[in-house]
Write an enzyme that holds these catalytic residues in place. Sequence first.
Site, short mmCIF file in Angstrom:
data_model
loop_
_atom_site.label_atom_id
_atom_site.label_comp_id
_atom_site.label_asym_id
_atom_site.label_seq_id
_atom_site.Cartn_x
_atom_site.Cartn_y
_atom_site.Cartn_z
N LYS A 122 -9.68 -2.38 10.03
CA LYS A 122 -8.61 -1.73 9.24
C LYS A 122 -7.77 -0.91 10.20
CE LYS A 122 -7.29 -1.17 4.92
NZ LYS A 122 -7.53 -2.03 3.75
N ASP A 162 -1.65 -3.07 3.10
CA ASP A 162 -2.46 -2.16 2.27
C ASP A 162 -1.43 -1.15 1.73
OD1 ASP A 162 -5.50 -1.45 1.68
OD2 ASP A 162 -4.54 0.45 2.09
P1 NDP Z 1 0.91 0.01 -2.65
O1 NDP Z 1 1.45 0.81 -1.54
O2 NDP Z 1 1.60 -1.23 -3.05
O3 NDP Z 1 0.74 0.90 -3.95
C1 NDP Z 1 -0.05 2.06 -3.92
C2 NDP Z 1 0.11 2.77 -5.24
O4 NDP Z 1 -0.83 3.83 -5.33
C3 NDP Z 1 1.47 3.41 -5.42
O5 NDP Z 1 1.77 3.45 -6.77
C4 NDP Z 1 1.23 4.80 -4.84
O6 NDP Z 1 2.13 5.78 -5.35
C5 NDP Z 1 -0.16 5.08 -5.35
N1 NDP Z 1 -0.82 6.02 -4.44
C6 NDP Z 1 -0.99 5.87 -3.11
N2 NDP Z 1 -1.61 6.94 -2.59
C7 NDP Z 1 -1.82 7.76 -3.62
C8 NDP Z 1 -2.41 9.03 -3.72
N3 NDP Z 1 -2.91 9.65 -2.64
N4 NDP Z 1 -2.47 9.59 -4.95
C9 NDP Z 1 -1.95 8.95 -6.04
N5 NDP Z 1 -1.37 7.75 -6.00
C10 NDP Z 1 -1.30 7.17 -4.80
O7 NDP Z 1 -0.62 -0.31 -2.24
P2 NDP Z 1 -1.60 -1.39 -2.86
O8 NDP Z 1 -1.29 -1.62 -4.30
O9 NDP Z 1 -1.64 -2.53 -1.93
O10 NDP Z 1 -3.01 -0.64 -2.70
C11 NDP Z 1 -3.61 0.10 -3.76
C12 NDP Z 1 -5.10 0.20 -3.52
O11 NDP Z 1 -5.67 -1.10 -3.47
C13 NDP Z 1 -5.52 0.85 -2.21
O12 NDP Z 1 -6.73 1.55 -2.41
C14 NDP Z 1 -5.77 -0.33 -1.29
O13 NDP Z 1 -6.65 -0.01 -0.24
C15 NDP Z 1 -6.41 -1.29 -2.28
N6 NDP Z 1 -6.40 -2.70 -1.92
C16 NDP Z 1 -5.24 -3.36 -1.62
C17 NDP Z 1 -5.25 -4.70 -1.33
C18 NDP Z 1 -4.01 -5.47 -1.08
O14 NDP Z 1 -4.11 -6.69 -0.92
N7 NDP Z 1 -2.83 -4.87 -1.07
C19 NDP Z 1 -6.52 -5.45 -1.25
C20 NDP Z 1 -7.68 -4.69 -1.65
C21 NDP Z 1 -7.59 -3.37 -1.95
P3 NDP Z 1 3.38 6.26 -4.44
O15 NDP Z 1 4.42 5.21 -4.63
O16 NDP Z 1 3.74 7.58 -4.98
O17 NDP Z 1 2.85 6.32 -3.03
O1 2IT Z 2 -8.46 -3.66 1.40
C1 2IT Z 2 -8.18 -4.87 1.55
O2 2IT Z 2 -9.01 -5.76 1.36
C2 2IT Z 2 -6.81 -5.23 1.93
N1 2IT Z 2 -5.97 -4.33 2.05
C3 2IT Z 2 -6.45 -6.65 2.21
C4 2IT Z 2 -6.86 -7.04 3.60
C5 2IT Z 2 -6.39 -8.39 4.06
O3 2IT Z 2 -6.66 -8.67 5.23
O4 2IT Z 2 -5.79 -9.14 3.30
#
Ligand code: NDP
Ligand code: 2IT
Length: 449
Positions: A122, A162
């Site tokens: 990561k 992420d």
């Molecule tokens: P995005 O940046 O697309 O969206 C993140 C969302 O969460 C936004 O709405 C953001 O609000 C909010 N957010 C972020 N930080 C905080 C915080 N500290 N407190 C409150 N709200 C917060 O990210 P993703 O949707 O990709 O990721 C969301 C979660 O999913 C994370 O935990 C990530 O690690 C996990 N994840 C993502 C994957 C992927 O493929 N993208 C795969 C597996 C897990 P704001 O706009 O205000 O920042």
């Molecule tokens: O937390 C996760 O699994 C991700 N942000 C996706 C990682 C990836 O390599 O697609």
Amino acid sequence: MDTIIDEIRDRDPEQHEFHQAVQEVVESVKPVLDRNIEYRQQAILRRITEPERVLMFRVPWMDDDGQVQVNRGFRVEMNSALGPYKGGLRFHASVNLGIIKFLAFEQVFKNSLTTLSMGGGKGGSDFDPKGKSDNEVMRFCQSFMSELYRHIGPNTDVPAGDIGVGAREIGYLFGMYKRLKNEFTGVLTGKSLAWGGSLIRPEATGYGAVYFAAEMLHTRGDSLENKGCLVSGSGNVAQFTTEKIIQLGGRVLTLSDSSGYIFDEQGIDRKKLDYVKELKNIRRGRISEYAEQYPSAVYTPVNPTLDHNPLWGHKADCGFPSATQNEINGVDAQHLVDNGVRLICEGANMPTTPDAVDIFLDHRICYAPGKAANAGGVAVSGLEMAQNSMRLSWPRKEVDDRLKQIMKSIHRTCLEAAEEYGNPGNYVAGANIAGFVKVVHAMLDQGLV
Ligand code: NDP
Ligand code: 2IT
């Protein structure tokens, strides 16, 4: 085992999220260690909790006012027993080494559960893309990659998105890598379709989480039909979680961002979701604007004096935390349970604090930890790597069918491992044990490296 956790705490006392993630895995795998004396002799826990490599670097860039800015860049290459390091990049002001280490550690077991050949890593930066112009984001990404490119490669380490890293950032990062290496390769996943991306990768994490939830409900003779769902976040994972819940007949009542949340008692339908996608992905606006657009919704700003998040205080059948770590605490969990919640499925990584997890398990809620439930994202990243290696692209249905199969198989694997080690129905134990055992076997096969 307590000694190991104490050692990790003493060594890096400020890395709280990392300690939390390690503690959960170590507690789950105790029965495995009890049965396998060799794991202790080979110091498996000490080895698996120490990253193979940690990179930290300066990321200097110039903002639109001509001011020099300096951020910190990270890549933690945690474990390569099962394949090249694989895992996302997070750009968020809160990023520090402890957070990246916790995410890299979780990624090792998650990637193992997918059954694809991927180790765990990561990275990221404390750069905050909010409010930055496209040019600023591009200059930052180029500076970040001008160091990272030395350490990654399609057979070495393959980053992805992420929090704060989506299609735009992946494009700028890829462009700089290509320029520096003079190579067009699958070094990043989450690429745009036109230049090596996979269909379904944007949808994969959210869709996968909902497929997992549907499987859990299926074991109890139930489905998502007519279920009221609380979703947090409004980014990539939250949007496609919402989309799939709607497709399967559920009703999504909430979305949030770091400023507050909206509750829409009429439910978020396809049209409203299209509005959210445009608001968050194109205009890069705030979720508060949803309530201005749709009078059926109420917006509640974050209140830092509260000991809980009122989003989780609404009555609903299912919860899909899809924003960030530690967003459901013990008070929130008790509210959810008191309101009759039946299922919690983690789209985010480690969104539930340990005391909240205990409350869900004690009340026999269907509770899916992130490393199982959100593995669909990295799984389709693995499929993107496979397509890149073949220089082919599979149709949408083929990737979606493979994603469904992988989520079903992870679900089954979790239940089987939980049963085998005396904790039937416990997806936390099952995910940790199944993910761990496979990595440990590979580490033992490969000797002391
Ligand atoms: P995005 O940046 O697309 O969206 C993140 C969302 O969460 C936004 O709405 C953001 O609000 C909010 N957010 C972020 N930080 C905080 C915080 N500290 N407190 C409150 N709200 C917060 O990210 P993703 O949707 O990709 O990721 C969301 C979660 O999913 C994370 O935990 C990530 O690690 C996990 N994840 C993502 C994957 C992927 O493929 N993208 C795969 C597996 C897990 P704001 O706009 O205000 O920042
Ligand atoms: O937390 C996760 O699994 C991700 N942000 C996706 C990682 C990836 O390599 O697609």
